[in-house]
Design a protein around this motif. Structure first.
Motif, PDB file in Angstrom:
ATOM      1  N   THR A   3      -0.606   4.389  11.195  1.00 45.57           N
ATOM      2  CA  THR A   3      -1.118   3.510  10.145  1.00 45.57           C
ATOM      3  C   THR A   3      -2.220   2.600  10.675  1.00 45.57           C
ATOM      4  O   THR A   3      -3.221   2.358   9.987  1.00 45.57           O
ATOM      5  CB  THR A   3       0.028   2.663   9.561  1.00 45.57           C
ATOM      6  N   ASP A  48      -2.060   6.089   4.371  1.00 43.63           N
ATOM      7  CA  ASP A  48      -2.662   5.532   5.581  1.00 43.63           C
ATOM      8  C   ASP A  48      -2.200   6.280   6.827  1.00 43.63           C
ATOM      9  O   ASP A  48      -2.981   6.516   7.748  1.00 43.63           O
ATOM     10  CB  ASP A  48      -2.320   4.051   5.704  1.00 43.63           C
ATOM     11  N   LEU A 100      -5.834   2.786   8.771  1.00 42.53           N
ATOM     12  CA  LEU A 100      -6.396   1.656   8.033  1.00 42.53           C
ATOM     13  C   LEU A 100      -7.817   1.321   8.474  1.00 42.53           C
ATOM     14  O   LEU A 100      -8.523   0.585   7.790  1.00 42.53           O
ATOM     15  CB  LEU A 100      -5.495   0.422   8.207  1.00 42.53           C
ATOM     16  N   ARG A 151       0.831  -1.191   0.000  1.00 40.87           N
ATOM     17  CA  ARG A 151       0.000   0.000   0.000  1.00 40.87           C
ATOM     18  C   ARG A 151       0.868   1.244   0.000  1.00 40.87           C
ATOM     19  O   ARG A 151       2.072   1.177   0.252  1.00 40.87           O
ATOM     20  CB  ARG A 151      -0.895   0.022   1.244  1.00 40.87           C
TER      21      ARG A 151
END
Length: 413
Positions: free
Chosen positions: A344, A32, A348, A27
């Motif tokens: 993160t 994020d 997420l 990703r």
């Protein structure tokens, strides 16, 4: 020989670390982390800095934190004011990645648009639901973050299928058209003389004159629209005004913020050197900031988040470009990722933390008081009790998100 074998716990930890690293590398981790930073700012309201400022009114430190954790009264900007534009901007950044992923899975544009419509409906319904939890009936309101994004998302998707030039023209049309609609509506300075009837106190010091008067609180085009539109829905009493001055039509310039994010997402996905991407983000940020400030300082259009003026779209968009450049340069280019793991985990599961804060914050805090009493939160004195109780609640939410992350449980819309 047996003693040289690694401990089973070490093997489990190494396997988990490998899985997490592989997952994050697949990703754009900076996106994020930025989203996690934004949601942390939102959840940070639980820390109640304003109460510490009230307890220590001469403290510059608590005054600064309290200001950054509050929305400005009308024109201007605090860090807290950048939460909603950042979240909206990141929706635009994520769109090119989402479209590319669905296309690789064989999804047609038509099927993707159907998904965009479903996502839009869910966001609007969820936003209304969360704004109704303390009401005696459904509170049909459309000015919060989720509903604003939901209202604009189908248009964002359709523009995401066009060329960048078309997207820039659409952005210009949105900003100029929204500004023109406001200035063509009669200015409050000449047609409005009863501000008390719309929740604006007589001591209000943020009235504008001249061209900027078209953007005064609860006496502008978007306020007039809401006095018609919101009264089409069942309400316990007639809608007359929003106490904060927030309006439904803000979703139009919010779409402009998402379009700025779309440009950033397309640059990030482009096959070009990292330095070039960072340079584009910084130039776009500086240009947007400068143009927004010029519009504000010349009186053409004030920077007001509550009605999402075109100047606000540009100014806040410039800040978002700068944040995106910072996170991208540090995390995805310099590969300094370990510090961002905390953010993160939050980013997420942004919808999860949003709902947790809105729905069960009082329950968690009260549970601490029920089972532990007030004592542990009075260790630094009564003034710090809200801060410590809020930190415990915030920590509980993070542990929930970390548990979800470990088990790859991510709430997606």
């Amino acid at each position: 020989m047996a003693n040289s074998l690694p401990h089973p716990a070490t093997l489990i930890h190494a396997k988990r670390l490998h899985q997490e690293t592989g997952f994050l590398k697949s990703r754009l981790m900076s996106m994020d982390a930025y989203r996690g930073f934004v949601m942390l700012l939102m959840a940070g309201e639980l820390l109640h800095f304003s109460e510490l400022h009230d307890a220590f009114p001469t403290s510059v430190f608590w005054a600064f934190l309290a200001y950054q954790q509050s929305h400005v009264d009308w024109a201007g900007c605090s860090l807290h004011d950048l939460i909603q534009p950042s979240f909206s901007f990141l929706v635009g950044v994520a769109l090119p990645y989402s479209m590319a992923s669905r296309s690789m899975q064989g999804g047609s544009i038509r099927s993707q648009f159907g998904h965009a419509l479903r996502r839009s409906l869910i966001l609007v319904v969820l936003g209304i639901f969360l704004r109704s939890i303390h009401s005696t009936q459904t509170n049909f309101t459309f000015e919060d973050t989720l509903t604003q994004i939901g209202l604009g998302y189908p248009f964002l998707f359709l523009l995401g299928t066009t060329a960048p030039r078309t997207q820039w023209f659409a952005l210009a049309g949105i900003l100029v058209g929204y500004w023109l609609a406001f200035v063509l509506y009669p200015a409050s300075a000449t047609t409005f003389n009863n501000y008390a009837s719309v929740g604006v106190p007589a001591t209000w010091t943020h009235h504008y004159t001249g061209l900027a008067a078209h953007f005064n609180k609860n006496s502008n085009l978007a306020w007039a629209f809401d006095t018609w539109f919101l009264n089409l829905f069942p309400r316990p009493t007639l809608f007359l005004f929003n106490r904060g001055g927030y309006v439904t039509l803000s979703f139009i310039p919010t779409l402009g913020t998402m379009l700025l994010g779309l440009q950033a997402g397309q640059w990030l996905r482009a096959e070009q050197p990292d330095r070039a991407i960072i340079r584009q983000l910084l130039i776009a940020g500086a240009g947007s900031l400068a143009l927004g400030l010029v519009l504000h300082l010349t009186g053409i259009c004030p920077i007001v988040k509550r009605i999402w003026t075109p100047a606000w779209t540009l100014f806040s968009g410039g800040c978002c470009f700068a944040f995106m450049a910072f996170f991208y340069a540090l995390i995805d280019v310099a590969k300094r990722r370990s510090w961002a793991f905390f953010l993160t985990v939050i980013g997420l599961n942004s919808i999860a933390i949003y709902c947790l804060v809105e729905l069960i914050s009082p329950f968690i805090t009260n549970s601490f008081y029920i089972h532990l009493g007030h004592g542990p939160f009075l260790v630094f004195g009564p003034a710090f009790e809200p801060l410590l109780a809020g930190a415990a609640t915030l920590g509980t939410f993070y542990l929930i998100l970390l548990w979800m992350y470990r088990r790859k449980l991510f709430i997606r819309i």
